[in-house]
Write a protein that holds these residues in place. Structure first.
Motif, PDB file in Angstrom:
ATOM      1  N   THR A  15       0.858  -1.175   0.000  1.00 41.61           N
ATOM      2  CA  THR A  15       0.000   0.000   0.000  1.00 41.61           C
ATOM      3  C   THR A  15       0.896   1.226   0.000  1.00 41.61           C
ATOM      4  O   THR A  15       1.793   1.341   0.841  1.00 41.61           O
ATOM      5  N   ILE A  24      -3.063   3.908  -2.239  1.00 50.42           N
ATOM      6  CA  ILE A  24      -3.320   2.955  -3.321  1.00 50.42           C
ATOM      7  C   ILE A  24      -2.695   1.618  -2.949  1.00 50.42           C
ATOM      8  O   ILE A  24      -1.511   1.561  -2.599  1.00 50.42           O
ATOM      9  N   THR A  42      -4.380  -2.355  -9.106  1.00 53.30           N
ATOM     10  CA  THR A  42      -4.530  -1.373  -8.036  1.00 53.30           C
ATOM     11  C   THR A  42      -5.976  -1.161  -7.631  1.00 53.30           C
ATOM     12  O   THR A  42      -6.902  -1.394  -8.407  1.00 53.30           O
ATOM     13  N   ARG A  43      -6.135  -0.710  -6.402  1.00 54.44           N
ATOM     14  CA  ARG A  43      -7.419  -0.252  -5.899  1.00 54.44           C
ATOM     15  C   ARG A  43      -7.152   0.814  -4.844  1.00 54.44           C
ATOM     16  O   ARG A  43      -6.143   0.772  -4.134  1.00 54.44           O
ATOM     17  N   VAL A  44      -8.049   1.751  -4.762  1.00 53.66           N
ATOM     18  CA  VAL A  44      -7.917   2.853  -3.826  1.00 53.66           C
ATOM     19  C   VAL A  44      -8.425   2.398  -2.456  1.00 53.66           C
ATOM     20  O   VAL A  44      -9.451   1.729  -2.364  1.00 53.66           O
ATOM     21  N   GLN A  47     -12.316   4.487  -1.233  1.00 56.09           N
ATOM     22  CA  GLN A  47     -13.016   4.628  -2.506  1.00 56.09           C
ATOM     23  C   GLN A  47     -14.078   5.725  -2.478  1.00 56.09           C
ATOM     24  O   GLN A  47     -14.378   6.322  -3.501  1.00 56.09           O
ATOM     25  N   MET A  53     -10.907   7.402  -9.045  1.00 58.84           N
ATOM     26  CA  MET A  53      -9.772   6.484  -9.165  1.00 58.84           C
ATOM     27  C   MET A  53     -10.207   5.021  -9.276  1.00 58.84           C
ATOM     28  O   MET A  53      -9.368   4.144  -9.400  1.00 58.84           O
ATOM     29  N   CYS A  59      -0.673   1.778 -12.280  1.00 62.26           N
ATOM     30  CA  CYS A  59      -0.231   3.165 -12.155  1.00 62.26           C
ATOM     31  C   CYS A  59       1.267   3.246 -11.907  1.00 62.26           C
ATOM     32  O   CYS A  59       1.894   2.300 -11.419  1.00 62.26           O
TER      33      CYS A  59
END
Length: 92
Positions: A15, A24, A42-44, A47, A53, A59
């Motif tokens: 992270t 992220i 990826t994931r925020v 959210q 995003m 990224c």
């Protein structure tokens, strides 16, 4: 010291929190000597705060905008970090 340490974490989930408070989570794909980071899958983390995003899957993060990187617990070798820190404190 940190560059070689991060290279060993390629393929693991990390992270990355940026200086603008965006966090992220993703799989570390690559890192360079400037600690620029490329993440895949990826994931925020928050959210609701960053809905724009949600569609980002891969990224590139410039090293100068990184606040910190959370490492997987099994990826942290405390003895290796202690030894490297001692060597740097002695000047070599």
């Amino acid at each position: 010291m940190f560059f070689s340490y991060f290279k060993d974490l390629v393929g693991r989930e990390v992270t990355v929190e940026l200086k603008n408070d965006l966090a992220i989570r993703g799989t570390l794909h690559s890192v360079d000597q400037y600690l620029n980071i490329k993440l895949e899958n990826t994931r925020v983390v928050d959210q609701d705060k960053y809905p724009h995003m949600l569609s980002v899957r891969n990224c590139f993060i410039r090293g100068s905008v990184v606040r910190y990187v959370q490492l997987p617990p099994e990826g942290v070798d405390i003895e290796l970090l202690h030894d490297a820190t001692r060597r740097e404190a002695r000047g070599g």
